[in-house]
Design an enzyme around this catalytic site. Sequence first.
Site, PDB file in Angstrom:
ATOM      1  N   CYS A   1      36.554   9.318  24.711  1.00  0.00           N
ATOM      2  CA  CYS A   1      35.548   9.071  25.890  1.00  0.00           C
ATOM      3  C   CYS A   1      35.124  10.142  26.577  1.00  0.00           C
ATOM      4  CB  CYS A   1      37.053   9.081  27.274  1.00  0.00           C
ATOM      5  SG  CYS A   1      36.393   8.745  28.972  1.00  0.00           S
TER       6      CYS A   1
ATOM      7  N   ARG B   1      34.954  -3.225  33.585  1.00  0.00           N
ATOM      8  CA  ARG B   1      36.082  -1.282  34.101  1.00  0.00           C
ATOM      9  C   ARG B   1      34.930  -0.531  34.187  1.00  0.00           C
ATOM     10  NH1 ARG B   1      38.639   3.200  31.204  1.00  0.00           N
ATOM     11  NH2 ARG B   1      40.475   2.876  31.574  1.00  0.00           N
TER      12      ARG B   1
END
Length: 514
Positions: free
Chosen positions: A331, A429
């Site tokens: 991430c 998302r």
Amino acid sequence: MADYLISGGTGYVPDDGMTASQLFGTGEGLTYNDFLILPGFIDFTAEEVDLTSAMTRKIQLKAPLVSSPMDTVSESDMAIAMALTGGIGIIHNNCTPEFQANEVRKVKKYEQGFIMDPIVLSPEHTVGDVFEMKRKHGFSGIPITENGKLGGKLLGIVTSRDIDFMNMDHHHIKLRDVMTPFEDLVVGHAGVSLKEANETLQRSKKGKLPIVNENDELVSLIARTDLKKNRDYPLASKDSKKQLLCGAASGTREEDKYRVELLVQAGVDLVVLDSSQGNSIYQINMIRYLKQKYPELQVIGGNVVTAAQAKNLIDAGVDGLRVGMGSGSICITQEVMAVGRPQGTAVYKVAEYARRFGVPVIADGGISTVGHITKALALGASTVMMGSLLAGTSEAPGEYFFQDGVRLKKYRGMGSLEAMEKGKASQNRYFSESDKLKVAQGVTGSIQDKGSVHKFVPYLIAGIQHGCQDIGAKSLSSLRSMMYSGELRFETRTVSAQVEGGVHGLHSYEKRLY
């Protein structure tokens, strides 16, 4: 000479370390590597440590381990393995609603006590239909009823023994000509207990035990393979019907209501609302809608990293919270968006707030060793969600490949451009579905082969138990109580202390975990 060293007698014990509130009250953001837990007193064995923990308000797990809803981590194989070993898997939603619901169905049908909705065929179906069912569902012991439905009069059963030596030339043969007839079957009668039914199955040495009512109509089924699985997996996570527990991810858009409807029909136990920033009007509205339409469905909200974010979702009615923003190995949210929070601080702050409302917290991201799991649980998390830690296992989706002689599997963030190009759920998302130019919040990489979850998760469980033993906590609830009471002591560590705490000073070494 020793007399000169004595001052205060043996009753004197100086304060050591810090409480959690002192550790996280400095205003600095801390990750798992920035601190250690000081050891306590041991008066029990590691095997005695109880790892039972809450996943949601109503669902408990015997192992606090959850697989992340990522398309390179969690599909039915991973969810089955996680549930059998005491945790739970969350099926990803970067796919069609129908595919996701079918993956949930595979998990729910995998291991059961009484199979309440078995696959049933009629005498007019063919051998080809049985082979198709075997390809689709993985088994071939199928009851045959008059009308081909549950509740019809039982006429016989078709097992692999009946069709083992048949090939494509035999696919047209009717099942009435190959099935084992009713007169040769061993059956159980409605109202029998699971224990009695299992004993009958063991005595009969058959693979399946059909359960019939007084009119010989099929009402359910029991499978021998389930008996063996019960024996092999004592920690297995199951619902009241003895089916494996399974979760699934969903977005927060209008079209996701249809997705959740299919998931509920498939028997899903909990839904994780999958968003990189969960404190949004979209998620709040979705939580309210789901809790109103499916009051028994457990809903987990997130992701959040502050108490203020958590408050809005708790007020909306969530049954659990997922904590983490930008801390996963793939991430890059913190780097690209300049938003997020170091994971240690995020878990402590949200868990400390959410516990006042009885809402369990899942620590999601930043877990790269079993020690990180123990630290997350010690900071108030009830369970830990893992992505990269499980991505290299044989149960993770995808094929292995070799690079420089090392066996690898692909692993990617759901915010990577590759994942966004594959499915709209990944775009939703990160609130990117309408962007002309996609901004990546994740990367694509590879993970070294870790073998099977069935070996890796027991290693994690043993590691957590030994960590709790060193701390002096006999259960996870005791661990959290010690933390909140101030009995559990922490200490920050410098960069050089972190180096000292790892392998150092060797010319070469091999690191085998289990």
